[in-house]
Design a protein around this motif. Structure first.
Motif, PDB file in Angstrom:
ATOM      1  N   LEU A 260       0.812  -1.218   0.000  1.00  0.00           N
ATOM      2  CA  LEU A 260       0.000   0.000   0.000  1.00  0.00           C
ATOM      3  C   LEU A 260       0.846   1.270   0.000  1.00  0.00           C
ATOM      4  CD1 LEU A 260      -2.810  -1.017   2.533  1.00  0.00           C
ATOM      5  CD2 LEU A 260      -2.852  -1.124   0.035  1.00  0.00           C
ATOM      6  N   GLY A 261       2.144   1.125   0.160  1.00  0.00           N
ATOM      7  CA  GLY A 261       3.020   2.297   0.114  1.00  0.00           C
ATOM      8  C   GLY A 261       2.986   3.151   1.367  1.00  0.00           C
ATOM      9  N   TYR A 262       2.567   2.592   2.518  1.00  0.00           N
ATOM     10  CA  TYR A 262       2.555   3.362   3.757  1.00  0.00           C
ATOM     11  C   TYR A 262       3.986   3.634   4.208  1.00  0.00           C
ATOM     12  CZ  TYR A 262      -2.404   2.146   4.509  1.00  0.00           C
ATOM     13  OH  TYR A 262      -3.769   1.994   4.400  1.00  0.00           O
TER      14      TYR A 262
ATOM     15  N   SER B 279       3.744 -14.299  -8.852  1.00  0.00           N
ATOM     16  CA  SER B 279       2.615 -14.708  -9.690  1.00  0.00           C
ATOM     17  C   SER B 279       1.408 -13.826  -9.438  1.00  0.00           C
ATOM     18  CB  SER B 279       2.273 -16.170  -9.423  1.00  0.00           C
ATOM     19  OG  SER B 279       1.922 -16.366  -8.061  1.00  0.00           O
ATOM     20  N   GLY B 280       1.245 -13.340  -8.182  1.00  0.00           N
ATOM     21  CA  GLY B 280       0.119 -12.458  -7.879  1.00  0.00           C
ATOM     22  C   GLY B 280       0.199 -11.141  -8.626  1.00  0.00           C
ATOM     23  N   VAL B 281       1.393 -10.555  -8.681  1.00  0.00           N
ATOM     24  CA  VAL B 281       1.565  -9.289  -9.407  1.00  0.00           C
ATOM     25  C   VAL B 281       1.345  -9.503 -10.897  1.00  0.00           C
ATOM     26  CG1 VAL B 281       3.207  -7.478 -10.006  1.00  0.00           C
ATOM     27  CG2 VAL B 281       3.110  -8.324  -7.659  1.00  0.00           C
ATOM     28  N   ALA B 282       1.891 -10.586 -11.442  1.00  0.00           N
ATOM     29  CA  ALA B 282       1.715 -10.858 -12.873  1.00  0.00           C
ATOM     30  C   ALA B 282       0.241 -11.082 -13.212  1.00  0.00           C
ATOM     31  CB  ALA B 282       2.544 -12.083 -13.271  1.00  0.00           C
ATOM     32  N   THR B 283      -0.481 -11.817 -12.355  1.00  0.00           N
ATOM     33  CA  THR B 283      -1.906 -12.056 -12.593  1.00  0.00           C
ATOM     34  C   THR B 283      -2.692 -10.754 -12.561  1.00  0.00           C
ATOM     35  OG1 THR B 283      -1.761 -14.276 -11.637  1.00  0.00           O
ATOM     36  CG2 THR B 283      -3.943 -13.269 -11.754  1.00  0.00           C
ATOM     37  N   ALA B 284      -2.366  -9.892 -11.592  1.00  0.00           N
ATOM     38  CA  ALA B 284      -3.062  -8.602 -11.498  1.00  0.00           C
ATOM     39  C   ALA B 284      -2.784  -7.737 -12.727  1.00  0.00           C
ATOM     40  CB  ALA B 284      -2.624  -7.869 -10.234  1.00  0.00           C
TER      41      ALA B 284
ATOM     42  N   ASP C 188      -0.481  -0.183  -9.429  1.00  0.00           N
ATOM     43  CA  ASP C 188      -1.728  -0.852  -9.073  1.00  0.00           C
ATOM     44  C   ASP C 188      -1.585  -2.367  -9.102  1.00  0.00           C
ATOM     45  OD1 ASP C 188      -2.842   1.630  -8.797  1.00  0.00           O
ATOM     46  OD2 ASP C 188      -3.972   1.574 -10.674  1.00  0.00           O
ATOM     47  N   ALA C 189      -0.862  -2.880 -10.099  1.00  0.00           N
ATOM     48  CA  ALA C 189      -0.663  -4.326 -10.183  1.00  0.00           C
ATOM     49  C   ALA C 189       0.159  -4.821  -9.003  1.00  0.00           C
ATOM     50  CB  ALA C 189       0.025  -4.690 -11.498  1.00  0.00           C
TER      51      ALA C 189
END
Length: 574
Positions: free
Chosen positions: A310-312, A439-444, A521-522
């Motif tokens: 989230l970049g906090y 894999s989560g970032v690539a899927t997003a 965002d991804a």
């Protein structure tokens, strides 16, 4: 004032400097509590500064708790042999030196080594405090003395992450994250000096020799188990990692055989073998191992998600965890009022924590990558509430099932298992989280590709170039999230930058903004997905905790309440 054996009755005569000595003991507890929490907040900043891999973040937590687990097996016995005051002072001094080495660390390896040193000396320091309190205070003051542990541990759990975040962001004297360790120096020096001046001298008259071989076997088994779990993912799980895990099982088997043999031959084992014939105690080991693994993994991944997903800022990430800590403190207080329900409180706490964890998952799904700390606060309060309800009665109920002569061994073993569970949590759940991240970032990125292409078309990017950018963004997102070190820019990301710079467009600057936003965002969505999957594992671990808790006795024995009063704060501080 004469000493008594560990587990014996407190001295009749009150120690003159007992309240000042209590503050010294609490200072040691505070140092341990803070250092067990601060690296979950500071680890992203540490990795950015020193480099290293995802395993570096895991080792910052796992190295400390693993060393603590190994050292606690013999830490209390050292106090019996050589005097609790002496061991407390040595432990506090060593912990302070370890903090200094952490603060000046020039590489990930040096920092992890210094964290291990902190854990070892902390294991020498912490067990001495409870024994000294039971010697210094008369029975009528004992409850008041031990009662101070709850507020101190509660304030530390709330203030630790916030303090760590503030120190990282404040960058005092240009120290950045290093101040989270350097702040221990004045506290540690004060504890050493005050310990020399005010702690009572003396040692146990019934102390026995150390079981050094048993300690070595226990340490070897724990190290053989944790090391491959942390390093295996980055090394591609070679055959030797599985061999080490199998070796850990074998070493623990030899340890059990040796402990039984030592008892048969008249020696004093580290762990009394008869404990494992008690259903309640073995159930307590399972509950402690699984629960504290899940708790530590939850804390680590939550902090990483706040900052990297989230970049906090570090401070905002620390403040975002306050609802969790508040819920924990409320749970501790509520557990005291519900004490008569015994084991049912542990079951209720497990169920409430599982519901809170599911609430975090639901919040992630509803709020998405724009989630705010306020949206997550209700679920975190529930998670902390359940945690406090479970932890408060846990130690006393488990110990209630053992015989009086086994209490010392049972307490040390149970606390060491809790620390080992924390180390395994950082290893196992950290590995799951980082393993799913790429894999989560690539899927997003793939899911958002149509929207990306639409926005690129609006600034006159050709269809073929849109496909090239979308494909490159997926590859870059996967490789960056899976990269072994932050300082290395993946080749796929370099190709993406080159593609963005060379495509034809009516607004080249807009193309860079569009791709940058899509990548951010991804990344956030990939972190959210990895966090969600990890939390479901935590829910499963809580389910196992719920089932294993049926092995525990229903209530603590009334005659053990005073004896176990000094153990609960230690369990709560893990």
């Amino acid at each position: 004032m004469t000493d008594t054996a560990s587990g014996g009755p407190p001295a009749v005569t009150a120690y003159r400097w007992r309240w000042i000595a209590l503050l010294v003991v609490l200072a040691g507890e505070i140092m341990d509590m803070l250092d067990a929490l601060v690296t979950t907040i500071a680890s992203p900043a540490i990795r950015t500064d020193l480099g290293g891999t995802a395993a570096t973040i895991q080792w910052l937590a796992a190295g400390y708790t693993l060393a603590m687990a190994i050292g606690l097996i013999t830490g209390g016995r050292l106090g019996d042999l050589y005097g609790r005051k002496q061991m407390f002072v040595i432990g506090a001094a060593g912990f302070t030196v370890g903090s200094l080495l952490c603060g000046v660390a020039a590489s990930p390896g040096m920092l992890i080594g210094a964290r291990v040193l902190q854990g070892l000396f902390g294991a020498v320091m912490l067990p001495q405090g409870i024994g000294m309190i039971r010697r210094m205070f008369p029975p009528k003051e004992m409850g008041t003395a031990f009662g101070l542990f709850g507020p101190i541990m509660g304030l530390s759990s709330i203030g630790g992450p916030v303090l760590a975040g503030w120190l990282v962001d404040a960058d005092l004297f240009g120290t950045g994250w290093r101040m989270i360790f350097l702040i221990n120096l004045p506290l540690g020096l004060a504890a050493v000096i005050a310990g020399i001046l005010f702690l009572p001298s003396g040692r146990s008259e019934e102390a026995t020799r150390l079981d050094l071989l048993g300690a070595v076997l226990a340490a070897a088994g724990a190290a053989l188990l944790v090391y491959p779990l942390v390093q295996g993912r980055e090394l591609g799980w070679p055959a030797w990692t599985f061999a080490m895990i199998a070796g850990a099982v074998a070493v623990f088997g030899v340890f059990g055989w040796y402990q039984a043999r030592r008892q048969r031959t008249g020696g004093d084992p580290l762990v009394t073998p008869s404990l494992f014939r008690k259903r309640g105690f073995t159930g307590g080991l399972v509950v402690g191992l699984v629960f504290f693994s899940g708790m530590t993994g939850f804390a680590l991944t939550l902090s990483l998600y706040f900052q990297l997903g989230l970049g906090y800022s570090a401070l905002k990430a620390g403040l975002s965890q306050i609802p969790w800590s508040i819920g924990m403190v409320v749970g501790f207080v509520a557990a005291q009022a519900l004490e008569r329900f015994g084991r049912h409180v542990i079951h209720a706490g497990t169920a409430v924590m599982a519901a809170g964890t599911v609430g975090v998952v639901v919040t992630l799904q509803i709020a998405g990558i724009g989630m705010t700390p306020w949206q997550l606060a209700p679920a975190l309060i529930g998670t902390g509430l359940g945690m406090g309800l479970l932890m408060a009665p846990f130690f006393g109920i488990v110990i209630s099932g053992v015989e009086p002569h086994e209490t010392g061994s049972a307490g040390g073993t149970l606390t060491a298992i809790q620390q080992l569970g924390s180390s395994l949590g950082a290893a196992v759940l950290g590995t799951i989280f980082f393993g799913l991240l790429g894999s989560g970032v690539a899927t997003a990125a793939g899911h958002d590709a149509p929207e990306l292409k639409t926005r690129l078309a609006a600034v006159s990017v050709a269809a073929a170039d849109q496909d090239r950018i979308a494909s490159a963004l997926r590859a870059c997102g996967h490789d960056r999230a899976s990269a072994d070190a932050d300082e290395a820019v993946p080749a796929s990301c370099a190709r993406l930058e080159q593609t963005v710079r060379t495509v034809r467009s009516s607004d080249p600057a807009a193309v860079q903004r569009i791709v940058g936003t899509a990548g951010k965002d991804a990344g956030a969505q990939g972190f959210s997905d990895a966090m969600t999957a990890t939390l479901w594992v935590v829910v499963g671990m809580l389910g196992l905790t719920f089932v294993a808790a049926f092995l525990l006795p229903m209530h603590a024995r009334p005659e053990d309440e005073e004896e176990n009063a000094g153990a609960d704060p230690v369990a709560a501080s893990v």
